[in-house]
Write a protein that holds these residues in place. Structure first.
Motif, PDB file in Angstrom:
ATOM      1  N   ALA A 139      59.771 -93.379 122.169  1.00 39.42           N
ATOM      2  CA  ALA A 139      61.124 -92.966 121.785  1.00 39.42           C
ATOM      3  C   ALA A 139      61.882 -94.081 121.080  1.00 39.42           C
ATOM      4  O   ALA A 139      62.756 -93.824 120.252  1.00 39.42           O
ATOM      5  N   LYS A 140      61.549 -95.330 121.363  1.00 38.69           N
ATOM      6  CA  LYS A 140      62.248 -96.455 120.749  1.00 38.69           C
ATOM      7  C   LYS A 140      61.970 -96.557 119.256  1.00 38.69           C
ATOM      8  O   LYS A 140      62.727 -97.209 118.524  1.00 38.69           O
ATOM      9  N   LYS A 141      60.901 -95.930 118.793  1.00 41.70           N
ATOM     10  CA  LYS A 141      60.547 -95.990 117.374  1.00 41.70           C
ATOM     11  C   LYS A 141      61.058 -94.782 116.592  1.00 41.70           C
ATOM     12  O   LYS A 141      60.858 -94.688 115.383  1.00 41.70           O
ATOM     13  N   LEU A 142      61.725 -93.870 117.287  1.00 46.53           N
ATOM     14  CA  LEU A 142      62.277 -92.693 116.629  1.00 46.53           C
ATOM     15  C   LEU A 142      63.677 -92.990 116.089  1.00 46.53           C
ATOM     16  O   LEU A 142      64.349 -93.894 116.590  1.00 46.53           O
ATOM     17  N   PRO A 143      64.140 -92.233 115.105  1.00 48.81           N
ATOM     18  CA  PRO A 143      65.557 -92.341 114.705  1.00 48.81           C
ATOM     19  C   PRO A 143      66.430 -92.122 115.931  1.00 48.81           C
ATOM     20  O   PRO A 143      66.078 -91.348 116.833  1.00 48.81           O
ATOM     21  N   SER A 144      67.569 -92.793 115.994  1.00 51.43           N
ATOM     22  CA  SER A 144      68.393 -92.771 117.209  1.00 51.43           C
ATOM     23  C   SER A 144      68.769 -91.354 117.641  1.00 51.43           C
ATOM     24  O   SER A 144      68.781 -91.057 118.839  1.00 51.43           O
TER      25      SER A 144
END
Length: 264
Positions: A139-144
């Protein structure tokens, strides 16, 4: 970005939106509403109190669920009551006509996806590489915006839906009233991206309760694209032990997938 690129990237974004929406099960139902109105033998407010208590009774319990639009099943799954969840869904995008089969799981706070992209697998290279394979999503690599939806969705906590109950009356074992889904309709319409009209703030519903917990919830007249449909959530095996295992053979999602979602 060309029209073709936009058309192919939208369904990819839809997959992650669907994960959040379907697992959230209306997590963000609004916390506002009028006092319930009791009828028959129920004193004023009693029906609403009973129904909200039955919804809250799901907190921390395992159960299986299914969702249908009209007579058409669109998703099914289970939660173990300890934070893990799994589901299968058919996700369609009315804009592009694309349709995918989505499996998802949350185990030990990690998100996993397996998607049958169908015709899309031959259009976008990264989708073809991931077709029908379990991948672990960071999830940390997804758009906010997508990361927040994913994080909220993976809680799989149906009990907070109680806050959306505006009014309720009971006739036998059937509860009827209005429900505010202005922030949770994505569960019932995965192609909406969470966008709903004003009517979603006071949708009529019917619900039943079994052994003190919510058993069925039918929301009537939800706008889906240019049409409306009755959508039914059914819960079974409430309280019975459910084991959800980490998908075998799962690999980390490649950088190209995150890039695709960031550009969508």
């Amino acid at each position: 970005m060309s029209h073709t690129e936009r058309a192919t990237r939208r369904p990819a974004t839809l997959v992650v939106l669907a994960l959040a929406a379907l697992l959230s099960l209306a997590l963000a139902a609004c916390d506002k509403g009028d006092a319930g109105v009791g009828h028959g033998l129920n004193p004023p407010g009693a029906a609403k109190d009973e129904l909200t208590a039955a919804i809250k009774a799901l907190a921390g319990k395992p159960y299986r669920f299914s969702v249908a639009q009209g007579d058409t099943p669109i998703s099914s799954g289970a939660v173990d009551g300890k934070g893990s969840a799994q589901f299968h869904a058919t996700v369609s995008d009315p804009t592009s006509g694309a349709s995918v089969e989505l499996d998802a799981a949350r185990v030990d706070k990690a998100a996993y996806l397996k998607v049958d992209f169908g015709a899309l697998a031959g259009v976008v290279p990264v989708l073809g590489d991931l077709n029908r394979k379990w991948v672990k999503v960071d999830a940390k690599k997804l758009p906010s915006s997508l990361s927040k939806q994913l994080d909220a969705g993976l809680s799989a906590d149906l009990s907070v839906l109680a806050a959306g109950v505006q009014t309720a009356e009971r006739n036998g074992n059937v509860y009827q009233g209005t429900l505010d889904l202005s922030k949770g309709a994505a569960l019932l319409n995965t192609a909406s991206g969470g966008k709903v009209d004003a009517a979603a703030k006071a949708l009529p519903y019917e619900a039943t309760v079994a052994d003190g917990a919510l058993a069925t919830l039918k929301v009537k007249g939800l706008k889906i694209g240019t049409q409306t449909a009755d959508v039914t959530l059914t819960l079974t095996d409430v309280g019975k032990p459910i084991t959800i295992a980490k998908p075998k053979g799962a690999v980390s999602a490649p950088a190209d997938l995150y890039s695709l979602l960031a550009a969508a």
